[in-house]
Design a protein around this motif. Structure first.
Motif, short mmCIF file in Angstrom:
data_model
loop_
_atom_site.label_atom_id
_atom_site.label_comp_id
_atom_site.label_asym_id
_atom_site.label_seq_id
_atom_site.Cartn_x
_atom_site.Cartn_y
_atom_site.Cartn_z
N LYS A 5 0.83 -1.20 0.00
CA LYS A 5 0.00 0.00 0.00
C LYS A 5 0.87 1.26 0.00
O LYS A 5 1.90 1.29 0.65
N SER A 6 0.41 2.27 -0.68
CA SER A 6 1.07 3.56 -0.60
C SER A 6 0.75 4.17 0.76
O SER A 6 -0.35 4.01 1.28
N SER A 7 1.69 4.90 1.33
CA SER A 7 1.42 5.54 2.62
C SER A 7 0.29 6.55 2.50
O SER A 7 -0.39 6.83 3.47
N ASN A 8 0.06 7.08 1.30
CA ASN A 8 -1.03 8.03 1.12
C ASN A 8 -2.39 7.36 1.26
O ASN A 8 -3.39 8.03 1.50
N ASP A 9 -2.44 6.03 1.08
CA ASP A 9 -3.69 5.28 1.23
C ASP A 9 -3.88 4.80 2.66
O ASP A 9 -4.92 4.24 2.99
N GLU A 10 -2.91 4.97 3.49
CA GLU A 10 -2.92 4.42 4.85
C GLU A 10 -3.61 5.38 5.80
O GLU A 10 -3.20 6.53 5.92
N PRO A 11 -4.67 4.94 6.51
CA PRO A 11 -5.37 5.84 7.43
C PRO A 11 -4.67 5.99 8.79
O PRO A 11 -5.10 6.79 9.60
N VAL A 18 6.15 5.82 9.72
CA VAL A 18 7.15 4.76 9.56
C VAL A 18 7.55 4.64 8.09
O VAL A 18 8.72 4.39 7.78
N ASP A 19 6.62 4.85 7.19
CA ASP A 19 6.93 4.78 5.77
C ASP A 19 7.96 5.85 5.37
O ASP A 19 8.78 5.62 4.50
N VAL A 20 7.94 6.98 6.05
CA VAL A 20 8.85 8.08 5.71
C VAL A 20 10.17 7.99 6.47
O VAL A 20 11.23 8.15 5.88
#
Length: 148
Positions: A5-11, A18-20
């Motif tokens: 999943k893209s972090s932009n899709d993560e609620p 953590v993705d960044v």
């Protein structure tokens, strides 16, 4: 292989964070930036990492708005990496990780570094989440509320 999943899709804000900055190298680069490092070679010497990995992590941190590049302060042809306001706002995270490590990963007599308040010369107090009234919050005193 499943698509991540893209972090932009993560609620979840933790998952996006953590993705960044959640990999070892990115956090250590940020730690070193707080300690005053600014140049590629200084980061490389401090961390002992391969040039290509360092280049990749620095680029990602710049793309995320955590670091920015600027001309070297000494007038040489080098560029320097400096924390942005967004990057400086990671300070409590770095301090929390440091304090957790001091508390759980070192033997009582084992040597380690200490974060000192320059004004007092004393170690900074332990950080803990606080309620509005100043009471220390424990996990059981909180809940995640989904926002729509």
């Amino acid at each position: 292989m499943p698509h991540r999943k893209s972090s932009n899709d993560e609620p979840c804000p933790v998952a996006r964070s953590v993705d960044v900055v959640g990999d070892r190298w990115s956090l250590l680069i940020v730690r070193d930036a707080f300690d005053g490092m600014r140049r590629f070679g200084d980061f490389q010497r401090s961390l002992g990492m391969a040039r290509n990995i360092l280049s990749d992590r620095l680029r990602k941190l710049v793309d995320a708005g955590i670091l920015e590049t600027q001309a070297a302060s000494d007038g040489t042809a080098y560029q320097e990496y400096v924390l942005t306001a967004k990057g400086e706002s990671l300070f409590p995270l770095v301090v929390a990780l440091r304090q957790w490590g001091e508390q759980h990963l070192f033997a009582r007599s084992e040597r380690h570094s200490e974060l000192i308040d320059k004004r007092t010369g004393r170690p900074i107090p332990f950080m803990a989440p606080q309620a509005e009234d100043g009471a220390v919050l424990r996990p059981e005193g909180t809940e995640v509320r989904k926002l729509s």
